[in-house]
Design an enzyme around this catalytic site. Structure first.
Site, PDB file in Angstrom:
ATOM      1  N   ARG A 183      -9.251   8.260  -0.639  1.00  0.00           N
ATOM      2  CA  ARG A 183     -10.207   8.650   0.403  1.00  0.00           C
ATOM      3  C   ARG A 183     -11.053   9.803  -0.082  1.00  0.00           C
ATOM      4  NH1 ARG A 183      -8.872   6.647   5.818  1.00  0.00           N
ATOM      5  NH2 ARG A 183     -10.506   8.071   6.480  1.00  0.00           N
ATOM      6  N   GLU A 241     -11.219  -9.234   2.945  1.00  0.00           N
ATOM      7  CA  GLU A 241      -9.941  -8.886   3.569  1.00  0.00           C
ATOM      8  C   GLU A 241     -10.215  -8.735   5.054  1.00  0.00           C
ATOM      9  OE1 GLU A 241      -7.371  -6.048   1.665  1.00  0.00           O
ATOM     10  OE2 GLU A 241      -6.593  -5.366   3.596  1.00  0.00           O
ATOM     11  N   HIS A 259      -3.831  -4.534   7.727  1.00  0.00           N
ATOM     12  CA  HIS A 259      -3.939  -3.399   8.639  1.00  0.00           C
ATOM     13  C   HIS A 259      -3.056  -3.586   9.873  1.00  0.00           C
ATOM     14  CE1 HIS A 259      -5.882   0.469   9.240  1.00  0.00           C
ATOM     15  NE2 HIS A 259      -5.506   0.262  10.480  1.00  0.00           N
ATOM     16  N   GLY A 260      -2.134  -2.658  10.021  1.00  0.00           N
ATOM     17  CA  GLY A 260      -1.277  -2.642  11.201  1.00  0.00           C
ATOM     18  C   GLY A 260      -0.206  -3.723  11.218  1.00  0.00           C
ATOM     19  N   THR A 316      -8.275   3.577   8.652  1.00  0.00           N
ATOM     20  CA  THR A 316      -9.513   2.798   8.589  1.00  0.00           C
ATOM     21  C   THR A 316      -9.722   2.054   9.911  1.00  0.00           C
ATOM     22  OG1 THR A 316      -8.952   2.486   6.278  1.00  0.00           O
ATOM     23  CG2 THR A 316     -10.810   1.224   7.120  1.00  0.00           C
ATOM     24  N   HIS A 324       1.721   1.106   5.968  1.00  0.00           N
ATOM     25  CA  HIS A 324       2.384   2.054   6.855  1.00  0.00           C
ATOM     26  C   HIS A 324       3.764   1.572   7.305  1.00  0.00           C
ATOM     27  CE1 HIS A 324       3.057   4.249  10.681  1.00  0.00           C
ATOM     28  NE2 HIS A 324       2.557   5.248   9.980  1.00  0.00           N
ATOM     29  N   ARG A 341      -6.846  12.914   1.423  1.00  0.00           N
ATOM     30  CA  ARG A 341      -5.766  13.349   2.321  1.00  0.00           C
ATOM     31  C   ARG A 341      -4.395  12.839   1.884  1.00  0.00           C
ATOM     32  NH1 ARG A 341      -7.115  10.009   7.824  1.00  0.00           N
ATOM     33  NH2 ARG A 341      -9.107  11.041   7.540  1.00  0.00           N
ATOM     34  N   HIS A 380       1.011   6.121   2.085  1.00  0.00           N
ATOM     35  CA  HIS A 380       1.773   7.031   2.945  1.00  0.00           C
ATOM     36  C   HIS A 380       3.004   7.624   2.266  1.00  0.00           C
ATOM     37  CE1 HIS A 380      -1.188   6.575   5.888  1.00  0.00           C
ATOM     38  NE2 HIS A 380      -1.031   5.275   5.951  1.00  0.00           N
ATOM     39  N   GLU A 428      -8.660   0.778  -3.066  1.00  0.00           N
ATOM     40  CA  GLU A 428      -9.514   0.764  -1.864  1.00  0.00           C
ATOM     41  C   GLU A 428     -10.404   1.991  -1.917  1.00  0.00           C
ATOM     42  OE1 GLU A 428      -7.431   0.872   1.818  1.00  0.00           O
ATOM     43  OE2 GLU A 428      -6.331  -0.938   1.379  1.00  0.00           O
ATOM     44  N   HIS A 434      -5.559   3.738  -1.472  1.00  0.00           N
ATOM     45  CA  HIS A 434      -6.878   4.098  -0.952  1.00  0.00           C
ATOM     46  C   HIS A 434      -7.178   5.541  -1.350  1.00  0.00           C
ATOM     47  CE1 HIS A 434      -9.549   4.325   2.950  1.00  0.00           C
ATOM     48  NE2 HIS A 434     -10.203   4.671   1.864  1.00  0.00           N
ATOM     49  N   ASN A 450       0.858  -1.194   0.000  1.00  0.00           N
ATOM     50  CA  ASN A 450       0.000   0.000   0.000  1.00  0.00           C
ATOM     51  C   ASN A 450       0.895   1.246   0.000  1.00  0.00           C
ATOM     52  OD1 ASN A 450      -1.394   2.256   1.149  1.00  0.00           O
ATOM     53  ND2 ASN A 450      -3.052   0.897   1.749  1.00  0.00           N
TER      54      ASN A 450
HETATM   55  N1  PXP Z   1      -6.022  -3.012   4.013  1.00  0.00           N
HETATM   56  C1  PXP Z   1      -6.980  -2.069   4.096  1.00  0.00           C
HETATM   57  C2  PXP Z   1      -8.344  -2.415   3.620  1.00  0.00           C
HETATM   58  C3  PXP Z   1      -6.693  -0.781   4.585  1.00  0.00           C
HETATM   59  O1  PXP Z   1      -7.666   0.152   4.648  1.00  0.00           O
HETATM   60  C4  PXP Z   1      -5.365  -0.478   4.958  1.00  0.00           C
HETATM   61  C5  PXP Z   1      -5.018   0.897   5.434  1.00  0.00           C
HETATM   62  O2  PXP Z   1      -5.269   1.808   4.410  1.00  0.00           O
HETATM   63  C6  PXP Z   1      -4.398  -1.480   4.833  1.00  0.00           C
HETATM   64  C7  PXP Z   1      -4.753  -2.753   4.381  1.00  0.00           C
HETATM   65  C8  PXP Z   1      -2.958  -1.251   5.160  1.00  0.00           C
HETATM   66  O3  PXP Z   1      -2.813  -0.967   6.511  1.00  0.00           O
HETATM   67  P1  PXP Z   1      -1.416  -0.476   7.065  1.00  0.00           P
HETATM   68  O4  PXP Z   1      -1.118   0.818   6.398  1.00  0.00           O
HETATM   69  O5  PXP Z   1      -1.648  -0.350   8.537  1.00  0.00           O
HETATM   70  O6  PXP Z   1      -0.410  -1.541   6.720  1.00  0.00           O
END
Ligand code: PXP
Length: 248
Positions: A48, A154, A194-195, A104, A217, A52, A13, A73, A46, A10
């Protein structure tokens, strides 16, 4: 033998750093291409509602430049669905979105929005897009995802990633493992994200049915020290090490 786990990188960032100063660098498309060279199986971005980080022009350029596959996304809104149907990414992941959130938070409420999501999923599938729904590992949501016609889910790993002690992490891991089994029975393809970091990705990557992890991230943060190529390689190595027991 289970197929290798796919890593979707992703690049949101990278755009966050650019937008912080209103410059034209760093370029998320350049980061995406570097991630692909390092072995990423896909690129996620993503768009948004508040723009942002990723901008509309980024999505057009990513769609043109990405050679693996683009996972767009979006929130399940008419504006975003129209953009997805125009851009036609390989994959589209529907996520919940609140303006004030930092990132998210929580999964999509599929069970509470069955009718609306059935139409949206059908519209995206008609455009040739593989749809996934970003949901918590809750049985009701997994069953609802299958009911509304999504081929892929997901699973939100935020609660697992944010767990502050071992027992909370183990509890959430159990929920995720059970969710994966339920999804498999329902014929759903399972991704997660995520995370996730190099430090916590192991148990998630080790789930045999897991097809793809979307990670942003932590990879962009590690890229400050290792470069994008090194950060993607580091994450791939962590995922592959966790799946070694599945080989052969
Ligand atoms: N998957 C989805 C659906 C998300 O919304 C995000 C954050 O935008 C991620 C994965 C990636 O998360 P992270 O940036 O915490 O790795």
């Amino acid at each position: 033998m289970r197929p290798m786990l796919r890593l979707g990188v992703n690049v949101d960032h990278v755009a966050t750093i650019r937008q912080a100063r209103g410059t034209d660098y760093p370029d998320p498309v350049m980061a995406a291409l570097e991630a692909e060279r390092a072995g990423a199986a896909g690129i996620t971005a993503h768009l948004r509602e508040d723009r942002r980080h990723i901008q509309d022009h980024d999505i057009d350029r990513l769609a043109a430049g990405v050679t693996s596959k683009l996972n767009l996304e979006i929130a399940a809104t008419p504006e975003m669905v129209e953009i997805a149907r125009r851009v036609r990414p390989a994959d589209c992941c529907l996520v919940p979105e609140r303006r004030e959130e930092l990132t998210t938070e929580g999964g999509l409420s599929v069970d509470g929005n069955r009718e609306r999501l059935t139409d949206i999923v059908a519209g995206l599938r008609d455009a040739g897009i593989q749809v996934s729904l970003f949901i918590d590992p809750a049985p009701r949501e997994i069953e609802a995802a299958a009911d509304v016609g999504a081929p892929v889910i997901e699973l939100h790993t935020g609660t697992y990633a944010d767990a502050t002690d071992d027992s909370a992490r183990a509890r959430e891991m159990q929920r995720i493992t059970e969710g994966v089994l339920l999804a498999e029975q329902a014929g759903l393809v399972v991704n997660a994200g995520h995370g996730l970091t190099v430090g916590n990705v192991g148990p998630i990557a080790a789930i045999p049915q897991m097809v793809e992890l979307n990670i942003g991230h932590s990879i962009v943060a590690r890229a400050l020290f290792l470069g994008m190529h090194g950060a993607v390689k580091e994450m791939l190595n962590a995922c592959n090490a966790a799946r070694e027991h599945l080989q052969g």
